[in-house]
Design a protein around this motif. Structure first.
Motif, PDB file in Angstrom:
ATOM      1  N   TYR A  75      75.078  50.059  19.453  1.00 59.08           N
ATOM      2  CA  TYR A  75      76.073  49.006  19.319  1.00 59.08           C
ATOM      3  C   TYR A  75      76.584  48.987  17.890  1.00 59.08           C
ATOM      4  CZ  TYR A  75      72.133  46.378  17.349  1.00 59.08           C
ATOM      5  OH  TYR A  75      71.056  45.980  16.600  1.00 59.08           O
ATOM      6  N   PHE A  76      77.659  48.259  17.667  1.00 64.08           N
ATOM      7  CA  PHE A  76      78.281  48.175  16.351  1.00 64.08           C
ATOM      8  C   PHE A  76      77.545  47.114  15.548  1.00 64.08           C
ATOM      9  CE2 PHE A  76      82.342  47.106  13.814  1.00 64.08           C
ATOM     10  CZ  PHE A  76      82.003  48.019  12.837  1.00 64.08           C
ATOM     11  N   ASP A  77      76.783  47.551  14.572  1.00 70.42           N
ATOM     12  CA  ASP A  77      75.875  46.664  13.849  1.00 70.42           C
ATOM     13  C   ASP A  77      76.614  45.573  13.081  1.00 70.42           C
ATOM     14  OD1 ASP A  77      73.473  45.710  12.949  1.00 70.42           O
ATOM     15  OD2 ASP A  77      73.285  47.132  11.311  1.00 70.42           O
ATOM     16  N   GLU A  78      77.748  45.910  12.469  1.00 69.58           N
ATOM     17  CA  GLU A  78      78.433  44.952  11.601  1.00 69.58           C
ATOM     18  C   GLU A  78      79.124  43.849  12.395  1.00 69.58           C
ATOM     19  OE1 GLU A  78      81.075  47.200   9.189  1.00 69.58           O
ATOM     20  OE2 GLU A  78      79.485  48.183   8.036  1.00 69.58           O
ATOM     21  N   GLU A  79      79.712  44.194  13.538  1.00 70.62           N
ATOM     22  CA  GLU A  79      80.375  43.204  14.390  1.00 70.62           C
ATOM     23  C   GLU A  79      79.965  43.467  15.839  1.00 70.62           C
ATOM     24  OE1 GLU A  79      84.569  42.184  13.454  1.00 70.62           O
ATOM     25  OE2 GLU A  79      84.456  43.903  12.093  1.00 70.62           O
ATOM     26  N   PRO A  80      78.802  42.979  16.244  1.00 66.09           N
ATOM     27  CA  PRO A  80      78.254  43.335  17.564  1.00 66.09           C
ATOM     28  C   PRO A  80      79.095  42.876  18.740  1.00 66.09           C
ATOM     29  CG  PRO A  80      76.950  41.613  16.513  1.00 66.09           C
ATOM     30  CD  PRO A  80      77.880  42.122  15.471  1.00 66.09           C
ATOM     31  N   LEU A  81      79.987  41.905  18.555  1.00 65.44           N
ATOM     32  CA  LEU A  81      80.821  41.446  19.663  1.00 65.44           C
ATOM     33  C   LEU A  81      82.175  42.149  19.712  1.00 65.44           C
ATOM     34  CD1 LEU A  81      80.149  37.598  19.613  1.00 65.44           C
ATOM     35  CD2 LEU A  81      79.059  39.355  20.994  1.00 65.44           C
ATOM     36  N   LYS A  82      82.370  43.110  18.832  1.00 68.33           N
ATOM     37  CA  LYS A  82      83.665  43.782  18.751  1.00 68.33           C
ATOM     38  C   LYS A  82      83.765  44.989  19.673  1.00 68.33           C
ATOM     39  CE  LYS A  82      86.887  45.827  15.410  1.00 68.33           C
ATOM     40  NZ  LYS A  82      87.118  46.171  13.977  1.00 68.33           N
ATOM     41  N   LEU A  83      82.684  45.778  19.765  1.00 69.33           N
ATOM     42  CA  LEU A  83      82.695  47.006  20.548  1.00 69.33           C
ATOM     43  C   LEU A  83      81.634  46.955  21.632  1.00 69.33           C
ATOM     44  CD1 LEU A  83      83.084  49.605  17.655  1.00 69.33           C
ATOM     45  CD2 LEU A  83      84.887  48.662  19.109  1.00 69.33           C
ATOM     46  N   ASP A  84      81.753  47.864  22.585  1.00 69.72           N
ATOM     47  CA  ASP A  84      80.820  47.907  23.712  1.00 69.72           C
ATOM     48  C   ASP A  84      79.376  48.059  23.256  1.00 69.72           C
ATOM     49  OD1 ASP A  84      82.782  47.659  25.617  1.00 69.72           O
ATOM     50  OD2 ASP A  84      82.965  49.808  25.986  1.00 69.72           O
ATOM     51  N   PHE A  85      78.502  47.480  24.020  1.00 70.88           N
ATOM     52  CA  PHE A  85      77.075  47.755  23.927  1.00 70.88           C
ATOM     53  C   PHE A  85      76.804  48.907  24.885  1.00 70.88           C
ATOM     54  CE2 PHE A  85      72.687  47.114  25.316  1.00 70.88           C
ATOM     55  CZ  PHE A  85      72.038  46.993  24.103  1.00 70.88           C
ATOM     56  N   VAL A  86      76.181  49.978  24.398  1.00 67.86           N
ATOM     57  CA  VAL A  86      76.096  51.226  25.157  1.00 67.86           C
ATOM     58  C   VAL A  86      74.647  51.632  25.387  1.00 67.86           C
ATOM     59  CG1 VAL A  86      76.717  53.671  25.195  1.00 67.86           C
ATOM     60  CG2 VAL A  86      78.306  51.995  24.230  1.00 67.86           C
ATOM     61  N   ILE A  87      74.338  51.938  26.628  1.00 72.10           N
ATOM     62  CA  ILE A  87      73.089  52.622  26.956  1.00 72.10           C
ATOM     63  C   ILE A  87      73.462  54.052  27.294  1.00 72.10           C
ATOM     64  CG2 ILE A  87      71.112  52.745  28.500  1.00 72.10           C
ATOM     65  CD1 ILE A  87      71.319  49.781  28.952  1.00 72.10           C
ATOM     66  N   SER A  88      72.905  54.997  26.562  1.00 71.38           N
ATOM     67  CA  SER A  88      73.286  56.401  26.711  1.00 71.38           C
ATOM     68  C   SER A  88      72.085  57.235  27.148  1.00 71.38           C
ATOM     69  CB  SER A  88      73.829  56.942  25.374  1.00 71.38           C
ATOM     70  OG  SER A  88      74.191  58.301  25.500  1.00 71.38           O
ATOM     71  N   PHE A  89      72.356  58.182  28.021  1.00 67.14           N
ATOM     72  CA  PHE A  89      71.343  59.117  28.507  1.00 67.14           C
ATOM     73  C   PHE A  89      71.770  60.520  28.072  1.00 67.14           C
ATOM     74  CE2 PHE A  89      71.807  55.517  31.333  1.00 67.14           C
ATOM     75  CZ  PHE A  89      70.520  55.040  31.434  1.00 67.14           C
ATOM     76  N   PRO A  90      71.390  60.937  26.879  1.00 67.02           N
ATOM     77  CA  PRO A  90      71.890  62.209  26.332  1.00 67.02           C
ATOM     78  C   PRO A  90      71.478  63.421  27.143  1.00 67.02           C
ATOM     79  CG  PRO A  90      70.116  61.329  24.973  1.00 67.02           C
ATOM     80  CD  PRO A  90      70.474  60.247  25.942  1.00 67.02           C
ATOM     81  N   ASP A  91      70.334  63.390  27.791  1.00 68.56           N
ATOM     82  CA  ASP A  91      69.904  64.546  28.583  1.00 68.56           C
ATOM     83  C   ASP A  91      70.659  64.657  29.901  1.00 68.56           C
ATOM     84  OD1 ASP A  91      68.181  65.398  26.690  1.00 68.56           O
ATOM     85  OD2 ASP A  91      66.347  64.795  27.715  1.00 68.56           O
ATOM     86  N   HIS A  92      71.278  63.551  30.326  1.00 68.28           N
ATOM     87  CA  HIS A  92      71.995  63.553  31.604  1.00 68.28           C
ATOM     88  C   HIS A  92      73.501  63.420  31.418  1.00 68.28           C
ATOM     89  CE1 HIS A  92      68.034  63.375  33.147  1.00 68.28           C
ATOM     90  NE2 HIS A  92      67.837  62.104  32.923  1.00 68.28           N
ATOM     91  N   GLY A  93      73.952  63.274  30.178  1.00 63.95           N
ATOM     92  CA  GLY A  93      75.373  63.335  29.891  1.00 63.95           C
ATOM     93  C   GLY A  93      76.210  62.167  30.346  1.00 63.95           C
ATOM     94  N   PHE A  94      75.647  60.943  30.356  1.00 64.04           N
ATOM     95  CA  PHE A  94      76.497  59.816  30.717  1.00 64.04           C
ATOM     96  C   PHE A  94      76.109  58.552  29.952  1.00 64.04           C
ATOM     97  CE2 PHE A  94      72.977  59.204  33.628  1.00 64.04           C
ATOM     98  CZ  PHE A  94      72.933  57.840  33.923  1.00 64.04           C
ATOM     99  N   HIS A  95      77.093  57.645  29.878  1.00 61.91           N
ATOM    100  CA  HIS A  95      76.944  56.364  29.205  1.00 61.91           C
ATOM    101  C   HIS A  95      77.087  55.219  30.201  1.00 61.91           C
ATOM    102  CE1 HIS A  95      77.398  58.375  25.411  1.00 61.91           C
ATOM    103  NE2 HIS A  95      78.708  58.504  25.470  1.00 61.91           N
ATOM    104  N   LEU A  96      76.450  54.112  29.881  1.00 59.63           N
ATOM    105  CA  LEU A  96      76.739  52.823  30.518  1.00 59.63           C
ATOM    106  C   LEU A  96      77.349  51.934  29.442  1.00 59.63           C
ATOM    107  CD1 LEU A  96      73.399  52.211  32.465  1.00 59.63           C
ATOM    108  CD2 LEU A  96      75.462  53.354  33.299  1.00 59.63           C
ATOM    109  N   ARG A  97      78.572  51.486  29.657  1.00 57.20           N
ATOM    110  CA  ARG A  97      79.262  50.668  28.658  1.00 57.20           C
ATOM    111  C   ARG A  97      79.317  49.208  29.132  1.00 57.20           C
ATOM    112  NH1 ARG A  97      81.926  52.966  24.506  1.00 57.20           N
ATOM    113  NH2 ARG A  97      81.979  55.245  24.442  1.00 57.20           N
ATOM    114  N   PHE A  98      78.736  48.327  28.314  1.00 55.14           N
ATOM    115  CA  PHE A  98      78.655  46.912  28.656  1.00 55.14           C
ATOM    116  C   PHE A  98      79.607  46.102  27.787  1.00 55.14           C
ATOM    117  CE2 PHE A  98      74.766  48.809  30.064  1.00 55.14           C
ATOM    118  CZ  PHE A  98      74.418  48.122  31.214  1.00 55.14           C
TER     119      PHE A  98
END
Length: 342
Positions: A79-102
């Motif tokens: 997540y964006f540390d400086e402004e956490p409400l500005k950008l998506d909160f992301v759960i990423s699975f690098p070994d499987h090549g996809f993101h969940l964008r909240f």
């Protein structure tokens, strides 16, 4: 389990944006990047992928991850540390090549972004696409999902995007073949280059289709919206607070006064998600302004209601909601299932 600092935001394989965040990156049994083979998840256009459903709270996503530790054993939380409400909160699975964008405000899943189709195999209508053995070519996508309207060509990025309800496929187009496009649209479907080859998908987006928005790469990604909550849902429930007296839940109708016992709270809100001892501030012993005995501080404890986004602090000496030290917290980021508002 190890932890490391993670980039503040991700761009699906692109460079991270922003400053480092304090989010931890659990790494359970192996190092990131070691091969374990492509996994197969069911694709539900406009609804989700595998166990992840559009609109689900972030806490539910973590439950799914914890329930399958052998499958999702390398997980990045960003997540964006400086402004956490500005950008998506992301759960990423690098070994499987996809993101969940909240969505950062509601903490609900608004977009599933597959940025490496070779690492994730999708199952749709008993057919497979993607993964190392089944290329997600333009021709294969067209054959599997059927005809659709001509897509959009982003000349600046060299990307052609094909849209279906709640689903889009992005294809990189070599510069020597830009003449195939007229006013941003492809002249003929299914797309095939003069040398007989067909482009391979570089990105797949799964999103809610209730608004008829076309979601894809670049600025089109921002058009993905969080699905509407069901009628009567307690998520994002409005809470009315009377300072020093009580709080009222507007949908459920519960009334929790300060001074209530744990039994009263249990009756109104049900079993808590967790009970935790309050951490003791070791410096408070030097404070003459603290009116309570040291033994009371050591006995204070919380009821955690993650589903409602609140913690309830009980006085460990009288076993009631503390009016002097009571804390009603609306967990806005990275912690709760709901974002209650007062």
């Amino acid at each position: 389990m190890q932890a490391q600092r993670s980039p503040a935001m991700v761009g699906g394989g692109a460079a991270a944006v922003g400053s480092p965040s304090p989010a931890t990156v659990p790494v359970r049994r192996r190092c990131e990047g070691t091969a374990m083979g492509a996994i197969t998840l069911d694709l539900r256009p406009g609804n989700g992928v595998g166990p992840f459903t559009l609109g689900m709270p972030i806490s539910d996503a973590f439950v799914q991850i914890e329930n399958q530790p052998n499958l999702y054993d390398v997980v990045h939380v960003k997540y964006f540390d400086e402004e956490p409400l500005k950008l998506d909160f992301v759960i990423s699975f690098p070994d499987h090549g996809f993101h969940l964008r909240f969505d950062p405000w509601s903490q609900r899943l608004r977009l599933i972004e597959i940025y490496d189709v070779k690492r994730l195999q999708l199952r749709y209508a008993k057919s497979l696409i993607g993964g190392p053995s089944t290329l997600a070519t333009f021709a294969n996508v067209y054959d599997l999902f059927g005809p659709t309207f001509p897509g959009l060509y982003d000349k600046e990025r060299g990307i052609y995007t094909l849209f279906y309800p709640g689903l889009s496929f992005a294809f990189p187009i070599p510069s020597q073949y830009t003449n195939l496009f007229i006013n941003g649209e492809v002249a003929e479907l299914p797309l095939e280059f003069p040398d007989g080859t067909t482009p391979v998908t570089c990105r797949v987006c799964i999103y809610d289709c209730s608004t008829d928005s076309k979601v894809g790469v670049g600025s089109l990604m921002d058009k993905a919206v969080v699905p509407a909550l069901p009628a009567g849902s307690l998520y994002m429930e409005e809470v009315h607070a009377k300072l020093g007296e009580e709080i009222l839940f507007t949908i459920g109708g519960q009334n929790i006064p300060f001074g209530a016992s744990p039994q009263d709270v249990w009756t109104e809100l049900g079993r808590p998600c967790g009970i935790h001892q309050k951490q003791v501030d070791q410096m408070v012993i030097h404070s003459a302004s603290d009116p309570r005995p040291r033994t009371t501080l050591c006995g204070d404890y919380f009821y955690n209601y993650f589903s409602r986004g609140i913690d309830i602090l009980f006085d460990g000496q009288v076993y009631s909601i503390s009016s002097h030290y009571g804390v009603w917290s609306s967990k806005v980021m990275f912690f709760s299932k709901a974002q209650n508002t007062c």
